[in-house]
Design a protein around this motif. Structure first.
Motif, short mmCIF file in Angstrom:
data_model
loop_
_atom_site.label_atom_id
_atom_site.label_comp_id
_atom_site.label_asym_id
_atom_site.label_seq_id
_atom_site.Cartn_x
_atom_site.Cartn_y
_atom_site.Cartn_z
N THR A 160 0.83 -1.21 0.00
CA THR A 160 0.00 0.00 0.00
C THR A 160 0.86 1.26 0.00
OG1 THR A 160 -1.69 -1.20 1.25
CG2 THR A 160 -1.86 1.19 1.20
N MET A 161 1.92 1.25 0.78
CA MET A 161 2.83 2.40 0.81
C MET A 161 3.55 2.57 -0.54
SD MET A 161 2.80 4.12 3.64
CE MET A 161 2.59 4.09 5.42
N ILE A 162 3.88 1.46 -1.17
CA ILE A 162 4.51 1.54 -2.49
C ILE A 162 3.56 2.20 -3.48
CG2 ILE A 162 5.43 0.18 -4.42
CD1 ILE A 162 6.30 -1.92 -2.40
N VAL A 163 2.29 1.79 -3.44
CA VAL A 163 1.30 2.36 -4.36
C VAL A 163 1.13 3.86 -4.09
CG1 VAL A 163 -1.14 2.33 -4.97
CG2 VAL A 163 0.08 0.18 -4.66
N TYR A 164 1.08 4.25 -2.82
CA TYR A 164 0.97 5.68 -2.49
C TYR A 164 2.19 6.44 -3.00
CZ TYR A 164 0.67 9.95 0.32
OH TYR A 164 0.61 11.27 0.73
#
Length: 438
Positions: A160-164
């Motif tokens: 999720t952090m990668i996507v953000y």
């Protein structure tokens, strides 16, 4: 047509399309294509393939399938059971120790897999039956695992952090570090509530458990330490300047596969095929959503919707914390109906300029957003973790699982409040390790 009114029409149309049952990615493409054709003509469709594939032309995206393979290889072994057993042996005499063991196992497994549903499934299969056997209420047993599983999208490495980071062009390394202290804070709040609820119940059956010798406590550690060493190694390589996130993810995935083969005997081609097949499916789904969200963002920008919303909010004469409260409410509602990746890709490009204009840190906001998404994972009507737990323990009513998870939702709200009062909880570690941003 007024861009703000048009934005409202787009929002309603998007909700209706997504609720129709189509996939998130296909729904975003349908809405984007429809509005582009209506307002820009058929020629606008010629740009869609270029935007779609251009959004995927990013080397950082390689880290997503690699971290997913890393998590899948761990999830397919007994690593979750070993984590649970190791913590249970060490915390067996602590009041509420079994719940704490499960929460600790969820936190560690989340750090290794980066997946909330995988964490729920791996720890819940052993933890829930054991807690119920010891006399813990069904709501506590199921709710603690459902809540502990949400840590998978906050504690690094987090997809999720990668996507953000990709959606907002923010440093993925900083985002990973920003999630460490808030993740530990949530674990601490979850454990504190577990201790309090056990003490309040006054049930002595919850305190009596089998005693383990020191030999039994140490003998399970060799099966757990290698995975933890890989996580620490991946983080060290990333923050020590040795490799990029994509490179460390690839090495971590390879090492996790090797350990799964050597320690857990995952050597049969059929087992390896399942790991790679499931990883490919999940990776393609996420990458397709990313590409479709790129087209959706282009549509919003092309029709001047994004800019108009940012300008309108910028003219509002309201306290910035009132604005942040409204943003949190929006994220909570969105998280009730959509998966975290979809919410981030759809909302981040619109919200980020607003957040920065209001004087908030985008790294700090990433943590706030992620905790809101965690709440969505254990809230109806979607509540993915609730359904995972229901599948593991079908004899526990969904209502009981939901009620058992509500105290942990309150803990997440407390964490958001603490982060608002002390933003350094999210920003101090990235600045300390990677240097203050200019």
């Amino acid at each position: 047509m007024d861009p703000l009114f048009l934005g409202a029409i787009v929002a309603v149309a998007t909700i209706l399309v997504l609720f129709s049952g189509v996939s998130v990615a296909l729904g975003l493409l349908i809405v984007s294509g429809g509005f582009l054709v209506i307002f820009d003509g058929m020629r606008s469709l010629e740009l869609m393939p270029e935007i779609l594939f251009g959004k995927l032309d990013n080397f950082a995206l390689l880290s997503i399938p690699m971290f997913i393979i890393m998590g899948a290889s761990i999830s397919s072994t007994r690593a979750g059971a070993d984590l649970y057993e190791a913590l249970e042996r060490w915390l067996t005499r602590v009041p509420g120790g079994l719940v704490i063991s499960n929460l600790g196992a969820c936190a560690l497994f989340a750090a290794m897999s980066g997946s909330s549903p995988a964490t729920c499934a791996a720890i819940g299969k052993m933890g829930i039956p054991e807690m119920r056997k010891r006399g813990y209420p069904d709501g506590v047993a199921a709710g603690s695992i459902a809540a502990g599983g949400t840590l998978g999208i906050l504690i690094p490495p987090s997809v999720t952090m990668i996507v953000y980071g990709i959606a907002t062009e923010t440093s993925i390394g900083r985002l990973f570090l920003a999630g460490v202290i808030p993740g530990l804070l949530l674990v601490g709040l979850f454990m504190a509530w577990s201790l309090y609820s056990t003490w309040k119940s006054g049930d002595t059956n919850l305190l009596s458990a089998r005693s383990y010798t020191w030999k039994e406590r140490f003998e399970v550690l060799p099966r757990v330490v290698p995975f933890l060493a890989i996580i620490l190694g991946v983080l060290y390589a990333m923050y020590g300047g040795i490799a990029t996130p994509s490179e460390t993810a690839a090495v971590g995935a390879l090492l996790c596969l090797l350990i799964a083969i050597v320690i857990y005997k995952l050597w049969h081609p059929r087992d390896l095929w399942v790991v790679l097949r499931d990883s490919t499916k999940e990776s393609v789904m996420i990458l397709f959503i990313i590409a479709a969200a790129g087209v959706f963002s282009y549509m919003l920008s092309s029709l001047y919707i994004t800019q108009s919303i940012a300008e309108w909010i910028g003219t509002l004469d309201v306290n910035r914390w009132v604005l942040m409260g409204a943003v949190n409410v929006f994220l909570l509602i969105a998280g009730f109906f959509l998966p975290p990746v979809a919410v981030i890709l759809m909302a981040a490009p619109i919200l980020l300029p607003i957040i920065i204009t209001a004087g908030f840190d985008p790294i700090w906001f990433a943590v706030i957003l992620t905790i809101n998404m965690e709440i969505g994972l254990i809230s109806p009507p979607v509540g993915l973790n609730l359904y995972v737990i229901s599948g593991i323990a079908p004899d526990i009513q969904l209502k009981t699982i939901l009620l058992g998870s509500l105290p942990f939702v309150a803990c997440m709200v407390v964490a958001i409040v603490l982060l608002c009062l002390f933003p350094g909880l999210a920003t101090w570690l990235p600045d300390a390790v990677m240097g203050a941003r200019q």
